[in-house]
Design a protein around this motif. Sequence first.
Motif, PDB file in Angstrom:
ATOM      1  N   GLY A  49       0.806  -1.218   0.000  1.00  0.00           N
ATOM      2  CA  GLY A  49       0.000   0.000   0.000  1.00  0.00           C
ATOM      3  C   GLY A  49       0.836   1.264   0.000  1.00  0.00           C
ATOM      4  N   PHE A  50       2.042   1.193  -0.549  1.00  0.00           N
ATOM      5  CA  PHE A  50       2.948   2.340  -0.567  1.00  0.00           C
ATOM      6  C   PHE A  50       2.784   3.152  -1.846  1.00  0.00           C
ATOM      7  CE2 PHE A  50       6.446   0.167   2.204  1.00  0.00           C
ATOM      8  CZ  PHE A  50       5.624   0.250   3.303  1.00  0.00           C
ATOM      9  N   THR A  51       3.024   4.434  -1.735  1.00  0.00           N
ATOM     10  CA  THR A  51       3.030   5.313  -2.901  1.00  0.00           C
ATOM     11  C   THR A  51       4.398   5.224  -3.581  1.00  0.00           C
ATOM     12  OG1 THR A  51       3.879   7.184  -1.636  1.00  0.00           O
ATOM     13  CG2 THR A  51       1.453   6.949  -1.763  1.00  0.00           C
ATOM     14  N   ASN A  52       4.472   5.772  -4.792  1.00  0.00           N
ATOM     15  CA  ASN A  52       5.771   5.847  -5.475  1.00  0.00           C
ATOM     16  C   ASN A  52       6.760   6.665  -4.641  1.00  0.00           C
ATOM     17  OD1 ASN A  52       4.793   4.372  -7.620  1.00  0.00           O
ATOM     18  ND2 ASN A  52       4.711   6.090  -9.046  1.00  0.00           N
ATOM     19  N   LYS A  53       6.265   7.713  -4.010  1.00  0.00           N
ATOM     20  CA  LYS A  53       7.126   8.565  -3.185  1.00  0.00           C
ATOM     21  C   LYS A  53       7.725   7.771  -2.018  1.00  0.00           C
ATOM     22  CE  LYS A  53       7.192  12.909  -0.675  1.00  0.00           C
ATOM     23  NZ  LYS A  53       6.470  14.137  -0.351  1.00  0.00           N
ATOM     24  N   SER A  56      10.231   5.099  -3.412  1.00  0.00           N
ATOM     25  CA  SER A  56      11.478   5.699  -3.875  1.00  0.00           C
ATOM     26  C   SER A  56      12.328   6.155  -2.686  1.00  0.00           C
ATOM     27  CB  SER A  56      11.215   6.857  -4.841  1.00  0.00           C
ATOM     28  OG  SER A  56      10.537   7.918  -4.213  1.00  0.00           O
ATOM     29  N   HIS A  57      11.690   6.630  -1.636  1.00  0.00           N
ATOM     30  CA  HIS A  57      12.427   7.025  -0.427  1.00  0.00           C
ATOM     31  C   HIS A  57      13.104   5.809   0.217  1.00  0.00           C
ATOM     32  CE1 HIS A  57      13.450   9.056   3.289  1.00  0.00           C
ATOM     33  NE2 HIS A  57      12.868   8.070   3.950  1.00  0.00           N
ATOM     34  N   ILE A  58      12.384   4.708   0.326  1.00  0.00           N
ATOM     35  CA  ILE A  58      12.942   3.490   0.915  1.00  0.00           C
ATOM     36  C   ILE A  58      14.134   2.994   0.101  1.00  0.00           C
ATOM     37  CG2 ILE A  58      12.475   1.034   1.386  1.00  0.00           C
ATOM     38  CD1 ILE A  58       9.572   1.945   2.121  1.00  0.00           C
ATOM     39  N   LEU A  59      14.028   3.085  -1.224  1.00  0.00           N
ATOM     40  CA  LEU A  59      15.099   2.611  -2.107  1.00  0.00           C
ATOM     41  C   LEU A  59      16.217   3.641  -2.286  1.00  0.00           C
ATOM     42  CD1 LEU A  59      12.973   0.877  -4.882  1.00  0.00           C
ATOM     43  CD2 LEU A  59      14.204  -0.212  -2.993  1.00  0.00           C
ATOM     44  N   ALA A  60      16.016   4.852  -1.748  1.00  0.00           N
ATOM     45  CA  ALA A  60      17.000   5.941  -1.823  1.00  0.00           C
ATOM     46  C   ALA A  60      17.274   6.376  -3.265  1.00  0.00           C
ATOM     47  CB  ALA A  60      18.290   5.567  -1.110  1.00  0.00           C
ATOM     48  N   ILE A  61      16.180   6.523  -4.028  1.00  0.00           N
ATOM     49  CA  ILE A  61      16.280   7.099  -5.366  1.00  0.00           C
ATOM     50  C   ILE A  61      15.200   8.171  -5.479  1.00  0.00           C
ATOM     51  CG2 ILE A  61      17.295   5.104  -6.521  1.00  0.00           C
ATOM     52  CD1 ILE A  61      14.561   4.237  -7.446  1.00  0.00           C
ATOM     53  N   GLU A  63      11.978  10.197  -6.770  1.00  0.00           N
ATOM     54  CA  GLU A  63      10.677   9.716  -7.227  1.00  0.00           C
ATOM     55  C   GLU A  63      10.598   9.737  -8.756  1.00  0.00           C
ATOM     56  OE1 GLU A  63       5.897  10.492  -6.508  1.00  0.00           O
ATOM     57  OE2 GLU A  63       7.353  11.761  -5.487  1.00  0.00           O
ATOM     58  N   SER A  64      11.184  10.757  -9.379  1.00  0.00           N
ATOM     59  CA  SER A  64      11.146  10.830 -10.841  1.00  0.00           C
ATOM     60  C   SER A  64      11.941   9.685 -11.473  1.00  0.00           C
ATOM     61  CB  SER A  64      11.653  12.183 -11.343  1.00  0.00           C
ATOM     62  OG  SER A  64      12.977  12.399 -10.923  1.00  0.00           O
ATOM     63  N   THR A  65      13.076   9.341 -10.889  1.00  0.00           N
ATOM     64  CA  THR A  65      13.858   8.204 -11.386  1.00  0.00           C
ATOM     65  C   THR A  65      13.078   6.909 -11.206  1.00  0.00           C
ATOM     66  OG1 THR A  65      15.958   9.299 -10.914  1.00  0.00           O
ATOM     67  CG2 THR A  65      16.002   6.887 -11.070  1.00  0.00           C
ATOM     68  N   TYR A  66      12.433   6.765 -10.071  1.00  0.00           N
ATOM     69  CA  TYR A  66      11.626   5.570  -9.806  1.00  0.00           C
ATOM     70  C   TYR A  66      10.508   5.442 -10.836  1.00  0.00           C
ATOM     71  CZ  TYR A  66       8.849   2.164  -7.203  1.00  0.00           C
ATOM     72  OH  TYR A  66       8.132   1.039  -6.838  1.00  0.00           O
ATOM     73  N   GLN A  67       9.793   6.530 -11.097  1.00  0.00           N
ATOM     74  CA  GLN A  67       8.703   6.501 -12.070  1.00  0.00           C
ATOM     75  C   GLN A  67       9.219   6.221 -13.481  1.00  0.00           C
ATOM     76  OE1 GLN A  67       6.742  10.255 -11.387  1.00  0.00           O
ATOM     77  NE2 GLN A  67       5.581   9.464  -9.649  1.00  0.00           N
ATOM     78  N   ARG A  68      10.362   6.798 -13.814  1.00  0.00           N
ATOM     79  CA  ARG A  68      10.962   6.565 -15.132  1.00  0.00           C
ATOM     80  C   ARG A  68      11.334   5.090 -15.297  1.00  0.00           C
ATOM     81  NH1 ARG A  68      13.917  10.610 -14.975  1.00  0.00           N
ATOM     82  NH2 ARG A  68      15.782   9.706 -14.026  1.00  0.00           N
ATOM     83  N   ARG A  69      11.857   4.488 -14.242  1.00  0.00           N
ATOM     84  CA  ARG A  69      12.212   3.065 -14.301  1.00  0.00           C
ATOM     85  C   ARG A  69      10.977   2.185 -14.453  1.00  0.00           C
ATOM     86  NH1 ARG A  69      16.828   2.051  -9.765  1.00  0.00           N
ATOM     87  NH2 ARG A  69      18.444   3.372 -10.662  1.00  0.00           N
ATOM     88  N   ILE A  70       9.880   2.554 -13.809  1.00  0.00           N
ATOM     89  CA  ILE A  70       8.639   1.799 -13.964  1.00  0.00           C
ATOM     90  C   ILE A  70       8.186   1.843 -15.424  1.00  0.00           C
ATOM     91  CG2 ILE A  70       6.165   1.765 -13.411  1.00  0.00           C
ATOM     92  CD1 ILE A  70       6.913   2.636 -10.555  1.00  0.00           C
ATOM     93  N   GLU A  80      19.655  -1.514  -4.493  1.00  0.00           N
ATOM     94  CA  GLU A  80      18.200  -1.379  -4.451  1.00  0.00           C
ATOM     95  C   GLU A  80      17.518  -2.740  -4.365  1.00  0.00           C
ATOM     96  OE1 GLU A  80      18.472   2.627  -7.216  1.00  0.00           O
ATOM     97  OE2 GLU A  80      17.897   0.707  -8.109  1.00  0.00           O
ATOM     98  N   THR A  81      18.074  -3.730  -5.060  1.00  0.00           N
ATOM     99  CA  THR A  81      17.519  -5.081  -5.017  1.00  0.00           C
ATOM    100  C   THR A  81      17.654  -5.670  -3.618  1.00  0.00           C
ATOM    101  OG1 THR A  81      17.955  -5.446  -7.368  1.00  0.00           O
ATOM    102  CG2 THR A  81      17.672  -7.408  -6.006  1.00  0.00           C
ATOM    103  N   GLU A  82      18.808  -5.467  -2.974  1.00  0.00           N
ATOM    104  CA  GLU A  82      18.979  -5.947  -1.600  1.00  0.00           C
ATOM    105  C   GLU A  82      17.952  -5.304  -0.674  1.00  0.00           C
ATOM    106  OE1 GLU A  82      23.158  -5.134  -0.915  1.00  0.00           O
ATOM    107  OE2 GLU A  82      23.635  -7.249  -1.263  1.00  0.00           O
ATOM    108  N   LYS A  83      17.711  -4.013  -0.850  1.00  0.00           N
ATOM    109  CA  LYS A  83      16.705  -3.317  -0.034  1.00  0.00           C
ATOM    110  C   LYS A  83      15.316  -3.900  -0.280  1.00  0.00           C
ATOM    111  CE  LYS A  83      19.182   1.046   0.183  1.00  0.00           C
ATOM    112  NZ  LYS A  83      19.217   2.441  -0.278  1.00  0.00           N
ATOM    113  N   ALA A  84      14.999  -4.171  -1.539  1.00  0.00           N
ATOM    114  CA  ALA A  84      13.683  -4.726  -1.886  1.00  0.00           C
ATOM    115  C   ALA A  84      13.491  -6.106  -1.265  1.00  0.00           C
ATOM    116  CB  ALA A  84      13.519  -4.793  -3.406  1.00  0.00           C
TER     117      ALA A  84
END
Length: 146
Positions: A49-53, A56-61, A63-70, A80-84
């Motif tokens: 139930g998390f937002t993109n914001k 992206s904060h949890i992954l330390a990137i 939000e725009s980079t996160y959305q672009r990657r999606i 980032e994979t280890e964090k996920a």
Amino acid sequence: MQVSVKQIVTALGGEQLMKRSIRHELDLLEMVREGLPMESIAHLQKNMGFTNKTMSHILAISESTYQRRIRSGTKLSQDETEKAISLSEVFETGKELFKKPEDFRFWLESKNYALGGEKPMDLLDSAFGRAQILEILGRMKYGIYS
């Protein structure tokens, strides 16, 4: 690892979204080196139930980079994979303990005495914070929560 490899794979959308067979921890290690597909992290994000914001904060990137990657369907970096994967452990542990996702989400967003009054949600962006959350969830599971 506090949860099984199978639970982690489920939290990340299964082998279909991960685009590889994951049978044991060494397969997860290989997945970390390759990078997790964005579809997997989007699946985890939706279930938590998390937002993109927030994600992206949890992954330390950004939000725009996160959305672009999606949009482009690229993979996460090794870090980032280890964090996920770590976040999926927290999710599976909380889901198992609370049974209802909304109850776990409420717990994540509530101040917690065992965390010095911090909200567990605010600690998800660091490995140490996720470890503390897993520790508390483990104590709650066995009735030694204070």
